[in-house]
Write an enzyme that holds these catalytic residues in place. Structure first.
Site, PDB file in Angstrom:
ATOM      1  N   LYS A  37      66.761 176.766  43.045  1.00  0.00           N
ATOM      2  CA  LYS A  37      67.329 178.013  42.528  1.00  0.00           C
ATOM      3  C   LYS A  37      68.698 178.281  43.164  1.00  0.00           C
ATOM      4  O   LYS A  37      69.030 177.695  44.199  1.00  0.00           O
ATOM      5  CB  LYS A  37      66.367 179.174  42.805  1.00  0.00           C
ATOM      6  CG  LYS A  37      66.105 179.430  44.285  1.00  0.00           C
ATOM      7  CD  LYS A  37      64.967 180.432  44.488  1.00  0.00           C
ATOM      8  CE  LYS A  37      64.700 180.671  45.966  1.00  0.00           C
ATOM      9  NZ  LYS A  37      63.492 181.502  46.176  1.00  0.00           N
ATOM     10  N   TYR A 253      94.840 191.603  58.378  1.00  0.00           N
ATOM     11  CA  TYR A 253      94.730 193.029  58.053  1.00  0.00           C
ATOM     12  C   TYR A 253      94.277 193.851  59.248  1.00  0.00           C
ATOM     13  O   TYR A 253      93.318 193.485  59.937  1.00  0.00           O
ATOM     14  CB  TYR A 253      93.724 193.240  56.915  1.00  0.00           C
ATOM     15  CG  TYR A 253      94.255 192.823  55.570  1.00  0.00           C
ATOM     16  CD1 TYR A 253      95.428 193.364  55.061  1.00  0.00           C
ATOM     17  CD2 TYR A 253      93.579 191.879  54.812  1.00  0.00           C
ATOM     18  CE1 TYR A 253      95.914 192.974  53.818  1.00  0.00           C
ATOM     19  CE2 TYR A 253      94.053 191.487  53.575  1.00  0.00           C
ATOM     20  CZ  TYR A 253      95.224 192.040  53.088  1.00  0.00           C
ATOM     21  OH  TYR A 253      95.696 191.650  51.869  1.00  0.00           O
TER      22      TYR A 253
HETATM   23  C1  LIG Z   1      62.713 180.744  47.171  1.00  0.00           C
HETATM   24  C2  LIG Z   1      61.258 180.504  47.050  1.00  0.00           C
HETATM   25  C3  LIG Z   1      60.669 179.397  47.715  1.00  0.00           C
HETATM   26  C4  LIG Z   1      61.431 178.520  48.692  1.00  0.00           C
HETATM   27  O1  LIG Z   1      61.577 179.220  49.917  1.00  0.00           O
HETATM   28  P1  LIG Z   1      62.214 178.530  51.205  1.00  0.00           P
HETATM   29  O2  LIG Z   1      62.014 179.517  52.290  1.00  0.00           O
HETATM   30  O3  LIG Z   1      63.658 178.322  50.883  1.00  0.00           O
HETATM   31  O4  LIG Z   1      61.520 177.248  51.421  1.00  0.00           O
HETATM   32  C5  LIG Z   1      59.329 179.132  47.466  1.00  0.00           C
HETATM   33  N1  LIG Z   1      58.605 179.933  46.634  1.00  0.00           N
HETATM   34  C6  LIG Z   1      59.131 181.008  46.019  1.00  0.00           C
HETATM   35  C7  LIG Z   1      58.271 181.850  45.120  1.00  0.00           C
HETATM   36  C8  LIG Z   1      60.468 181.348  46.203  1.00  0.00           C
HETATM   37  O5  LIG Z   1      60.991 182.420  45.600  1.00  0.00           O
END
Ligand SMILES: *Cc1c(COP(=O)(O)O)cnc(C)c1O
Length: 361
Positions: A37, A253
């Site tokens: 993702k 800045y």
């Molecule tokens: C993002 C997510 C993961 C992965 O989590 P990590 O901590 O990056 O390993 C797994 N399951 C769900 C439902 C998530 O939203």
């Protein structure tokens, strides 16, 4: 002279090595669903997905249907699960691209059941209280989904910090699995922390994200090398200008940095629009010539200024994140400086401004 502005160098060999390292720890038969993702936490979803699959992952997960479509359009055919809520107007898209959606509530399960061709994983809320049906609703949701049910899962809230609460969540999930026949459905619960530290939660499949990228699940502490993981990303720029400062001269800045003595300053074309967080102002370090150089004053939208000396020249490589020579700035250290976690450090790297360059070894 370095070409380009600021780029992210991604070592696909590290991704492959991390996938294999995770696979070696799994209970026999457990699958690996690579979580890609948010453009693979800033690493590039399609390239990372292909590499993870080649290394032994058998499934992928994304947050939104659009992220899944990107994988399909790149020719990836393995199962893809969408974690967050897929609104009904996106059902045709999900069905067309064979994306598995998540049923988070009884009304959602009913809607999914009414849409031919759609398959779903049922999410059970065991204590995180973000997404999912309650354990009491799980049986009815299963019945509603019927043949459409591809999986059943939960998400642990604090596998990185709180074993007692995590075990309670696992126990709640198991009581749901005992109460209802989820035969044929893929059972999964473990994110990276769950995968590394709770083998009892591996079930049929694990869902690591952060660990694939060689980052530590604790976010702002913990050494990935200690878990056998290799960071995959370096954020690299170059010295665009060098100037001499006189005592009392201010920088950036607000002129919040003032030179106490004569010194050099190097201007680097990386700012918060690149994803070099403004919260790093006055706190971070960058590597130039294999030496840690403190930032001078505030990060601006398009540039930041670092301390330099006579050895620094225009065109020198600047490493904002990752290794240079024998020195290293891990994402976990940037996270501490910025008051955030490594997840946000890499996810914020703006693909519009920062080109991804891929290394394979
Ligand atoms: C993002 C997510 C993961 C992965 O989590 P990590 O901590 O990056 O390993 C797994 N399951 C769900 C439902 C998530 O939203």
């Amino acid at each position: 002279m370095t070409q380009g502005r600021t780029w992210a160098e991604i070592d696909l060999g590290a991704v492959r090595s991390n996938v294999r390292s995770i696979l070696r720890r799994l209970r026999s038969g457990a699958e690996l669903m690579a979580v890609v993702k948010a453009d693979a936490y800033g690493h590039g979803a399609v390239r990372v997905a292909r590499e993870a699959l080649a290394a032994g992952a058998s499934r992928l997960a994304v947050a939104t249907p659009e992220e899944g479509v990107e994988l399909r359009r790149a020719g990836i055919s393995e199962p893809v699960l969408v974690f967050t809520d897929t609104p009904p107007e996106k059902f045709p898209l999900a069905a067309e691209y064979r994306l598995e959606v998540t049923a988070h509530s009884l009304p959602a399960a009913r809607r999914i059941a009414g849409r031919p061709g759609l398959r779903a994983h049922l999410k059970v809320n065991t204590g995180m209280n973000r997404w999912g049906v309650s354990p009491e609703e799980a049986g009815e949701a299963r019945k509603l989904l019927g043949e459409r049910l591809a999986g059943v899962y939960t998400h642990v809230a604090s596998a990185d910090t709180d074993p007692e609460t995590t075990r309670k969540q696992i126990e709640r999930f198991e009581s749901v699995l005992r109460a209802h026949p989820f035969s044929g459905a893929l059972v999964h619960a473990a994110n990276s922390a769950g995968t590394l530290w709770y083998p009892e939660a591996h079930y049929d499949c694990v869902r690591p994200g952060i660990a694939l990228y060689g980052l530590h699940p604790l976010g702002d502490s913990g050494d990935p090398a200690g878990e056998g993981l290799r960071p995959a990303l370096r954020l690299v720029s170059y010295v665009a200008q060098v100037r001499r400062l006189r005592p009392g001269d201010g920088v950036s800045y607000g002129l919040t940095f003032r030179a106490g003595e004569e010194m050099f300053a190097a201007t680097v074309p990386v700012g918060y629009a690149e994803g070099y967080l403004r919260a790093l102002s006055g706190r971070s370090r960058a590597l130039i010539g294999g030496v840690r150089r403190p930032i001078l004053g505030r990060v601006t939208m398009d540039a930041a200024v670092f301390a330099a000396d006579e050895s620094v020249s225009v065109g020198d490589e600047v490493v904002l994140l990752g290794e240079q020579g024998d020195e290293r700035i891990p994402a976990e250290e940037l996270a501490i400086w910025a008051g955030t976690i490594n997840y946000e450090v890499t996810t914020r790297i703006n693909p519009v401004r920062v080109e991804r360059r891929y290394l394979r070894e």
